[in-house]
Design a protein around this motif. Structure first.
Motif, mmCIF file in Angstrom:
data_model
loop_
_atom_site.group_PDB
_atom_site.id
_atom_site.type_symbol
_atom_site.label_atom_id
_atom_site.label_comp_id
_atom_site.label_asym_id
_atom_site.label_seq_id
_atom_site.Cartn_x
_atom_site.Cartn_y
_atom_site.Cartn_z
ATOM 1 N N ARG A 1 -38.493 -17.438 -16.524
ATOM 2 C CA ARG A 1 -38.058 -17.404 -15.136
ATOM 3 C C ARG A 1 -36.619 -16.906 -15.100
ATOM 4 O O ARG A 1 -35.774 -17.354 -15.855
ATOM 5 N N PRO A 2 -36.292 -15.974 -14.183
ATOM 6 C CA PRO A 2 -35.014 -15.267 -14.260
ATOM 7 C C PRO A 2 -33.777 -16.131 -14.067
ATOM 8 O O PRO A 2 -32.762 -15.887 -14.690
ATOM 9 N N PHE A 3 -33.815 -17.148 -13.207
ATOM 10 C CA PHE A 3 -32.580 -17.822 -12.831
ATOM 11 C C PHE A 3 -32.546 -19.294 -13.234
ATOM 12 O O PHE A 3 -31.809 -20.071 -12.660
ATOM 13 N N VAL A 4 -33.371 -19.693 -14.220
ATOM 14 C CA VAL A 4 -33.313 -21.073 -14.696
ATOM 15 C C VAL A 4 -32.090 -21.217 -15.600
ATOM 16 O O VAL A 4 -31.583 -20.245 -16.151
ATOM 17 N N PRO A 5 -31.583 -22.465 -15.779
ATOM 18 C CA PRO A 5 -30.435 -22.662 -16.672
ATOM 19 C C PRO A 5 -30.709 -22.115 -18.067
ATOM 20 O O PRO A 5 -31.777 -22.331 -18.637
ATOM 21 N N GLY A 6 -29.745 -21.407 -18.605
ATOM 22 C CA GLY A 6 -29.880 -20.833 -19.939
ATOM 23 C C GLY A 6 -30.353 -19.397 -19.956
ATOM 24 O O GLY A 6 -30.213 -18.722 -20.970
ATOM 25 N N SER A 7 -30.917 -18.889 -18.866
ATOM 26 C CA SER A 7 -31.376 -17.505 -18.856
ATOM 27 C C SER A 7 -30.179 -16.554 -18.728
ATOM 28 O O SER A 7 -29.146 -16.900 -18.145
ATOM 29 N N PHE A 8 -30.340 -15.371 -19.269
ATOM 30 C CA PHE A 8 -29.228 -14.422 -19.263
ATOM 31 C C PHE A 8 -28.877 -13.983 -17.849
ATOM 32 O O PHE A 8 -27.696 -13.832 -17.506
ATOM 33 N N LEU A 9 -29.877 -13.770 -17.000
ATOM 34 C CA LEU A 9 -29.594 -13.348 -15.634
ATOM 35 C C LEU A 9 -28.810 -14.410 -14.876
ATOM 36 O O LEU A 9 -27.963 -14.085 -14.038
ATOM 37 N N ARG A 10 -29.075 -15.666 -15.148
ATOM 38 C CA ARG A 10 -28.306 -16.728 -14.497
ATOM 39 C C ARG A 10 -26.841 -16.659 -14.933
ATOM 40 O O ARG A 10 -25.930 -16.810 -14.115
ATOM 41 N N ARG A 11 -26.605 -16.436 -16.227
ATOM 42 C CA ARG A 11 -25.227 -16.322 -16.707
ATOM 43 C C ARG A 11 -24.551 -15.059 -16.185
ATOM 44 O O ARG A 11 -23.333 -14.979 -16.093
ATOM 45 N N LEU A 12 -25.378 -14.069 -15.859
ATOM 46 C CA LEU A 12 -24.825 -12.800 -15.394
ATOM 47 C C LEU A 12 -24.440 -12.835 -13.915
ATOM 48 O O LEU A 12 -23.672 -11.985 -13.457
ATOM 49 N N LEU A 13 -24.962 -13.803 -13.169
ATOM 50 C CA LEU A 13 -24.734 -13.834 -11.725
ATOM 51 C C LEU A 13 -23.260 -13.811 -11.329
ATOM 52 O O LEU A 13 -22.872 -13.062 -10.417
ATOM 53 N N PRO A 14 -22.376 -14.624 -11.954
ATOM 54 C CA PRO A 14 -20.963 -14.551 -11.553
ATOM 55 C C PRO A 14 -20.377 -13.154 -11.707
ATOM 56 O O PRO A 14 -19.625 -12.688 -10.835
ATOM 57 N N LEU A 15 -20.703 -12.473 -12.814
ATOM 58 C CA LEU A 15 -20.201 -11.122 -12.997
ATOM 59 C C LEU A 15 -20.755 -10.189 -11.939
ATOM 60 O O LEU A 15 -20.020 -9.375 -11.364
ATOM 61 N N LEU A 16 -22.067 -10.283 -11.659
ATOM 62 C CA LEU A 16 -22.670 -9.413 -10.649
ATOM 63 C C LEU A 16 -22.028 -9.634 -9.278
ATOM 64 O O LEU A 16 -21.784 -8.672 -8.537
ATOM 65 N N MET A 17 -21.732 -10.865 -8.947
ATOM 66 C CA MET A 17 -21.135 -11.150 -7.646
ATOM 67 C C MET A 17 -19.694 -10.639 -7.559
ATOM 68 O O MET A 17 -19.280 -10.058 -6.557
ATOM 69 N N LEU A 18 -18.928 -10.847 -8.625
ATOM 70 C CA LEU A 18 -17.552 -10.336 -8.630
ATOM 71 C C LEU A 18 -17.547 -8.807 -8.628
ATOM 72 O O LEU A 18 -16.700 -8.184 -7.972
ATOM 73 N N GLN A 19 -18.486 -8.202 -9.360
ATOM 74 C CA GLN A 19 -18.614 -6.745 -9.322
ATOM 75 C C GLN A 19 -18.933 -6.261 -7.915
ATOM 76 O O GLN A 19 -18.416 -5.230 -7.469
ATOM 77 N N ALA A 20 -19.796 -6.996 -7.218
ATOM 78 C CA ALA A 20 -20.179 -6.605 -5.863
ATOM 79 C C ALA A 20 -18.983 -6.654 -4.924
ATOM 80 O O ALA A 20 -18.774 -5.744 -4.113
ATOM 81 N N ILE A 21 -18.178 -7.706 -5.025
ATOM 82 C CA ILE A 21 -16.981 -7.804 -4.195
ATOM 83 C C ILE A 21 -16.037 -6.648 -4.494
ATOM 84 O O ILE A 21 -15.518 -5.980 -3.587
#
Length: 423
Positions: A214-234
Motif C-alpha cells: 500500500r503506497p502511504f502506509v508507515p514505512g513505505s517509500f512514497l510516505r517518506r517521500l511526501l514531505p519532499l513532494l510537498m515542499l517541491q510543489a510549494i
C-alpha cells in the motif's frame, strides 16, 4: 512503438500540450505587460489553476477508477476546454479581457485538467502492454516536451509579430489552443481499441495477481517521500508564479525575447524523457528520483542568482530552466514507476489523484505566498527562498533511507521496480 492506437494517443496529448504551453506563455506576457498585474495578482492567477486539483482530486480519482468509458470522457474534456478557450479568444479580440476573466479561465481549465490528467495516466494501461508501459510513458513525456518547445517558440513569434498589440496576439494564442483541443478530441475518437475500464485490462493480463505494498502506509517509500513532494510543489508553484515578473522586470528581458528563455527547456525535457527509462534500468527508481530532485534544487538556485548583462542573464536563466526541466523529466518517470509498482490497478486512479491533490494544495499555497513574499522582500529574494525550500526535507529522507539500509526490508516493498511496472 509501432502501435497505431498509441500513436494517436501520443499525438492527441502532444497537440493539446502544444496549445496549452502557447497559451500559458502568452497569458503570462499579457498579464504582466498588457494588464499590468502586480506580483500578488500573478500569484493569485497561478494559484487559480492549481485550486481545482487540490479540491477535486480525491473525487476525480474515485471516478476515474470507476469510469466505464474513460476515453469518451477524455474527449468531452477536450471539447469543453476548447469551447472555453474559443470564448476567451473572442473576449480578447473585443478588448474586454481582464485579470478576473483570466483567473476564471484558469479555474475552468484546471477543472478539466485534473480530470483529464488522471484518466490519461490510468487509460494508458489499456493501450500498452504492461512490459512496455515505462517506455510508453517516457515517450509520451518526450512528446509533451517537444510540443512545449514548439509552443514556446510560437509564443515568442506571436508576441514579436504583434508588438504592442498584445491583446490581438493573445487572442490568436487562445484560438490556436482551442483548435489543438479539438484536434485531440478527433484523434481520441479514431482510436480503435475498445474503450474499457483499466480493471478489465488488468484482469485480462493477470496484473492483479501480484501482491503490492500500500503506497502511504508507515514505512513505505512514497510516505517518506511526501514531505519532499510537498515542499517541491510549494517551491515549483512559487517559481512559476514569479518567473514572468522576474524575467521581464528584474532581468529586463524584452517582451519579444521572453519565449527564448524557454526554448532550451523543450529539448532538455525530451533528453530527460529519453534518458529516464535507460537510467532507471541501471539502478533503483528511488535513487534516481532523489538525484533528480537535488539537481532541481541547484537549478532553481542558479535561476534566482541570474543577473549581470542582459545576454548573460538570459543565458544563465535559460540554462537553469533547461537543467531543471531535464531533471524534472527523469523525476516524473521514476516517480510514476514507483507509484504503479506500489498500487493495485483498481485503485491507481485514486492513488494518483490523492497524491496530486495533496501536491496541488501545496502549489496553491506556494503561488499565493510567492506573490505576497515578492511584494514584501522582492522577486529575487522570494525566488531564493523557494529554491532552498525542498532542502528542509533532507533529514526526513535521510532517516528513511538509513532505515532501509540497516533495518529489515518489507517483503512486499521491492527495492527495484518490477519489470512489468511503469510510469
Amino acid at each position: 512503438m509501432g502501435d497505431d492506437d498509441f500513436r494517436k494517443y501520443f499525438w492527441a496529448e502532444a497537440s493539446s500540450r502544444f496549445g496549452t504551453v502557447l497559451t500559458l506563455t502568452a497569458t503570462s506576457t499579457i498579464a504582466v505587460e498588457h494588464l499590468h498585474a502586480t506580483d500578488a495578482q500573478i500569484g493569485m492567477l497561478s494559484a487559480a489553476g492549481y485550486l481545482p486539483a487540490a479540491v477535486l482530486g480525491p473525487f476525480v480519482g474515485r471516478a476515474a477508477d470507476r469510469a466505464r468509458r474513460p476515453r469518451g470522457f477524455l474527449r468531452r474534456c477536450d471539447l469543453l476546454a476548447g469551447a472555453c478557450l474559443a470564448l476567451t479568444c473572442l473576449v480578447t479580440a473585443l478588448g474586454t479581457l481582464s485579470m478576473r476573466w483570466l483567473t476564471c479561465l484558469a479555474v475552468l481549465l484546471g477543472c478539466v485538467s485534473v480530470a483529464a490528467e488522471t484518466l490519461y495516466f490510468v487509460h494508458l494501461q489499456v493501450l500498452v502492454p504492461a512490459e512496455r508501459l515505462t517506455r510508453a510513458r517516457a515517450r509520451l513525456q518526450g512528446g509533451e516536451y517537444a510540443a512545449a518547445l514548439a509552443g514556446n517558440g510560437l509564443a515568442g513569434i506571436v508576441v514579436v509579430a504583434f508588438g504592442g498589440a498584445l491583446a490581438f496576439g493573445g487572442a490568436l494564442a487562445f484560438g490556436i489552443d482551442a483548435v489543438t483541443y479539438g484536434l485531440s478530441a478527433v484523434l481520441l475518437s479514431r482510436i480503435r481499441r475498445a474503450d474499457r475500464p483499466v480493471q478489465e485490462c488488468a484482469r485480462h493480463t493477470g496484473r492483479t495477481e501480484q501482491p503490492r505494498q500500500r503506497p502511504f502506509v508507515p514505512g513505505s517509500f512514497l510516505r517518506r517521500l511526501l514531505p519532499l513532494l510537498m515542499l517541491q510543489a510549494i517551491a515549483s508553484a512559487a517559481g512559476t508564479a514569479l518567473l514572468a515578473p522576474f524575467l521581464l522586470r528584474d532581468l529586463d528581458v524584452p517582451v519579444g525575447l521572453y519565449g527564448v528563455a524557454f526554448l532550451a527547456t523543450g529539448a532538455a525535457g525530451m533528453a530527460g524523457s529519453w534518458a529516464a527509462p535507460r537510467v532507471t534500468a541501471r539502478g533503483t527508481p528511488r535513487h534516481w528520483f532523489l538525484a533528480a530532485a537535488g539537481v532541481q534544487v541547484l537549478a532553481a538556485a542558479g535561476l534566482a542568482g541570474a543577473g549581470g548583462a542582459f545576454p548573460l542573464a538570459l543565458a544563465v536563466a535559460g540554462g537553469c530552466l533547461a537543467m531543471s526541466k531535464a531533471a524534472g523529466a527523469v523525476a516524473n518517470v521514476t516517480l510514476s514507476t514507483l507509484i504503479v509498482a506500489d498500487s493495485a490497478p483498481e485503485s491507481l486512479g485514486r492513488v494518483v489523484a490523492l497524491l496530486r491533490s495533496a501536491v496541488t494544495a501545496c502549489q496553491v499555497g506556494g503561488a499565493l505566498a510567492a506573490g505576497l513574499l515578492a511584494g514584501a522582500v522582492g522577486t529575487r529574494t522570494a525566488l531564493w527562498c523557494a529554491a532552498l525550500l525542498p532542502v528542509l526535507a533532507t533529514p526526513w529522507l535521510a532517516a528513511g533511507l538509513r532505515r532501509d539500509r540497516h533495518g529489515p526490508r518489507p517483503r512486499t516493498a521491492p527495492d527495484h521496480a518490477p519489470r512489468r511496472t511503469t510510469s
